[in-house]
Design a protein around this motif. Structure first.
Motif, PDB file in Angstrom:
ATOM      1  N   UNK A  32       0.868  -1.175   0.000  1.00  0.00           N
ATOM      2  CA  UNK A  32       0.000   0.000   0.000  1.00  0.00           C
ATOM      3  C   UNK A  32       0.909   1.230   0.000  1.00  0.00           C
ATOM      4  N   UNK A  33       1.076   1.896  -1.138  1.00  0.00           N
ATOM      5  CA  UNK A  33       2.034   3.005  -1.239  1.00  0.00           C
ATOM      6  C   UNK A  33       1.811   4.104  -0.205  1.00  0.00           C
ATOM      7  N   UNK A  34       0.555   4.318   0.212  1.00  0.00           N
ATOM      8  CA  UNK A  34       0.251   5.396   1.173  1.00  0.00           C
ATOM      9  C   UNK A  34       0.997   5.215   2.492  1.00  0.00           C
ATOM     10  N   UNK A  35       1.362   3.973   2.799  1.00  0.00           N
ATOM     11  CA  UNK A  35       2.064   3.712   4.049  1.00  0.00           C
ATOM     12  C   UNK A  35       3.546   4.040   3.963  1.00  0.00           C
ATOM     13  N   UNK A  36       4.072   4.181   2.749  1.00  0.00           N
ATOM     14  CA  UNK A  36       5.510   4.322   2.580  1.00  0.00           C
ATOM     15  C   UNK A  36       5.929   5.660   1.975  1.00  0.00           C
ATOM     16  N   UNK A  37       5.103   6.201   1.061  1.00  0.00           N
ATOM     17  CA  UNK A  37       5.506   7.403   0.324  1.00  0.00           C
ATOM     18  C   UNK A  37       5.845   8.573   1.250  1.00  0.00           C
ATOM     19  N   UNK A  38       5.080   8.839   2.316  1.00  0.00           N
ATOM     20  CA  UNK A  38       5.463   9.970   3.198  1.00  0.00           C
ATOM     21  C   UNK A  38       6.879   9.831   3.753  1.00  0.00           C
ATOM     22  N   UNK A  74       9.167  -6.669  -2.670  1.00  0.00           N
ATOM     23  CA  UNK A  74       9.724  -8.024  -2.603  1.00  0.00           C
ATOM     24  C   UNK A  74       9.767  -8.558  -1.171  1.00  0.00           C
ATOM     25  N   UNK A  75       9.333  -7.725  -0.208  1.00  0.00           N
ATOM     26  CA  UNK A  75       9.316  -8.172   1.177  1.00  0.00           C
ATOM     27  C   UNK A  75      10.574  -7.860   1.938  1.00  0.00           C
ATOM     28  N   UNK A  76      11.481  -7.094   1.324  1.00  0.00           N
ATOM     29  CA  UNK A  76      12.742  -6.777   1.977  1.00  0.00           C
ATOM     30  C   UNK A  76      12.580  -5.595   2.927  1.00  0.00           C
ATOM     31  N   UNK A  77      13.490  -5.501   3.891  1.00  0.00           N
ATOM     32  CA  UNK A  77      13.498  -4.402   4.848  1.00  0.00           C
ATOM     33  C   UNK A  77      14.431  -3.303   4.346  1.00  0.00           C
ATOM     34  N   UNK A  78      13.961  -2.071   4.412  1.00  0.00           N
ATOM     35  CA  UNK A  78      14.731  -0.920   3.943  1.00  0.00           C
ATOM     36  C   UNK A  78      14.944   0.044   5.109  1.00  0.00           C
ATOM     37  N   UNK A  79      16.188   0.483   5.299  1.00  0.00           N
ATOM     38  CA  UNK A  79      16.514   1.476   6.323  1.00  0.00           C
ATOM     39  C   UNK A  79      16.762   2.818   5.651  1.00  0.00           C
ATOM     40  N   UNK A  80      15.991   3.836   6.040  1.00  0.00           N
ATOM     41  CA  UNK A  80      16.102   5.160   5.438  1.00  0.00           C
ATOM     42  C   UNK A  80      17.224   5.957   6.093  1.00  0.00           C
ATOM     43  N   UNK A 138      12.549  11.832   3.688  1.00  0.00           N
ATOM     44  CA  UNK A 138      13.991  11.571   3.731  1.00  0.00           C
ATOM     45  C   UNK A 138      14.663  11.694   2.374  1.00  0.00           C
ATOM     46  N   UNK A 139      13.880  12.061   1.349  1.00  0.00           N
ATOM     47  CA  UNK A 139      14.467  12.191   0.018  1.00  0.00           C
ATOM     48  C   UNK A 139      14.943  10.871  -0.568  1.00  0.00           C
ATOM     49  N   UNK A 140      14.297   9.785  -0.171  1.00  0.00           N
ATOM     50  CA  UNK A 140      14.684   8.447  -0.631  1.00  0.00           C
ATOM     51  C   UNK A 140      14.136   8.185  -2.026  1.00  0.00           C
ATOM     52  N   UNK A 141      14.947   7.558  -2.857  1.00  0.00           N
ATOM     53  CA  UNK A 141      14.521   7.234  -4.220  1.00  0.00           C
ATOM     54  C   UNK A 141      13.346   6.253  -4.186  1.00  0.00           C
ATOM     55  N   UNK A 142      12.349   6.517  -5.036  1.00  0.00           N
ATOM     56  CA  UNK A 142      11.180   5.643  -5.108  1.00  0.00           C
ATOM     57  C   UNK A 142      11.532   4.266  -5.657  1.00  0.00           C
TER      58      UNK A 142
END
Length: 406
Positions: free
Chosen positions: A216-222, A239-245, A227-231
């Motif tokens: 659900x993009x709404x949970x992640x896009x903000x 893919x189910x991976x964990x991402x650290x901003x 943090x200026x993270x690349x989409x």
């Protein structure tokens, strides 16, 4: 490693019972996985049906699962093997055949079935002098009462092999009432259990492994914007991976969700031994050989009742539509597909036959308590949506291949 299933479907290649008709072939069903094909039963002329199909390709057959050894379910197996692996009767005496002693270039075509499947294939190929370009392997699902000694009718995997037969066939014992995970990879598994018929018979359960949940993009896009993270990293999350901003925020992908479950039964008057494995099926394919259709089928006997037709069907090892519906209800299935119809029930080629098939469907709906019932037709294709889509109300899509009956 198998890639995730993006296209899953069923094609009915034959929906007749003991006798074929002009509109129904002997029993066979193709499960399509990203274009690869697994066949369930292989009645006479199955390869003709494959030639008519727009979606099932002979060269894509990977596995075959035999429910029982009645000829209407296995009579086309040898000829199909020969066609799928470019088989013929060999060369004339004195001319060396290049296939003898050659090393197969593809994995063996796998065949699963009850005791006798190996002897049937091995002896049939030998007695017809059939040579194959590829190789095959037979895994037998052994019942507790099956002989443990190796005889002509229950040969060991390595005893008197056919030239194209792999010695890696297994004899798989029944454990706790089931044959669990007779095949399993990272994407899909197959288990089996006995079902009751007039001869030893097997039902199969194909279960997709849990699949990655939908993002659900709404949970992640903000968080990405803050943090200026690349989409592009959204793909990693999908893919189910964990991402650290950059600010230390940890975002985890959506949890995995249950995969689809498809239950494919052979002939049966009581499939209760497979109930535990089959619970929660998205699709159950169940035979409906005989039906009582007063006011619709003019050929019924005056003395017949729903009860007498059911008892007669059960005495021959078969089911009625009501019985199929009740089983689907017991296991909590979402969709019921009927097949293995008596030769008296033609495909829907005219108004009378359409009325009969509608009445058969109605009987199954009454037993099932749901309207999601489809009467199988030869060359009917069913596209099975992802589990989430079905939960949200997206039903399996039914499409009929064009076919002309003589």
């Amino acid at each position: 490693m198998r890639t995730p299933i993006t296209s899953l479907g069923i094609t009915f290649l034959g929906t007749a019972s003991a006798q074929p008709s002009s509109t129904r072939n002997h029993s066979s069903l193709a499960l399509r996985l990203n274009g690869d094909v697994w066949l369930f039963d292989c009645g006479e002329a199955t390869q003709h049906q494959i030639m008519k199909s727009s979606l099932v390709k002979m060269g894509k057959i990977e596995k075959m699962f035999i429910t029982h050894l009645h000829s209407d379910h296995i009579g086309g197996l040898l000829c199909l093997l020969a066609s799928a692996m470019n088989g013929d009767g060999g060369t004339i005496p004195g001319v060396e055949d290049p296939r003898v002693g050659s090393t197969p270039t593809k994995p063996p075509l796998e065949i699963y079935g009850p005791l006798g499947t190996r002897a049937y294939v091995r002896n049939g190929l030998k007695l017809t002098y059939t040579l194959l370009e590829g190789s095959y392997v037979v895994h037998e699902l052994r019942f507790p009462e099956d002989p443990t000694d190796e005889t002509e009718n229950s040969p060991s995997p390595s005893q008197n092999l056919h030239l194209s037969e792999s010695p890696d066939g297994r004899n798989i014992a029944l454990v706790d009432g089931k044959w669990a995970d007779i095949f399993k990879d990272n994407i899909i598994s197959v288990s089996a259990a006995p079902i009751l018929h007039s001869v030893p018979c097997v039902g199969y359960v194909v279960h997709e492994a849990p699949v990655q949940g939908k993002v659900d993009p709404k949970l992640y896009i903000p968080h990405f914007k803050r943090t200026g993270t690349s989409m592009k990293l959204m793909g990693e999350i999908q893919k189910g991976q964990t991402v650290t901003l950059a600010d230390g925020t940890v975002l985890e992908g959506p949890p995995r969700e249950p995969g689809r479950k498809i239950v494919i039964l052979g002939d049966t008057y009581d499939p209760s031994p497979i109930e535990e494995l089959a619970k929660g099926a998205d699709i159950v394919v169940h035979e409906a050989t005989n039906a009582h259709l007063p006011g619709v089928d003019g050929r019924i006997k005056a003395e017949d009742t729903y009860e007498s037709v059911e008892e007669r069907a059960k005495s021959r090892g078969h089911s009625t539509p009501q019985m199929a519906g009740k089983f689907a209800k017991r296991i909590g299935a979402s969709n019921l597909f009927l097949n293995h119809f008596s030769s008296r029930y033609s495909d829907e080629v005219d108004e009378k036959s359409r009325a009969i098939m509608f009445a058969i469907k109605h009987l199954a709906v009454v037993g099932f308590g749901r309207s999601e019932v489809v009467c199988g037709r030869d060359l009917m294709n069913i596209e099975i949506p992802p589990k989430r889509a079905m939960v949200e109300g997206n039903k399996p899509k039914v499409v009929q291949d064009a076919v002309t009956y003589s």
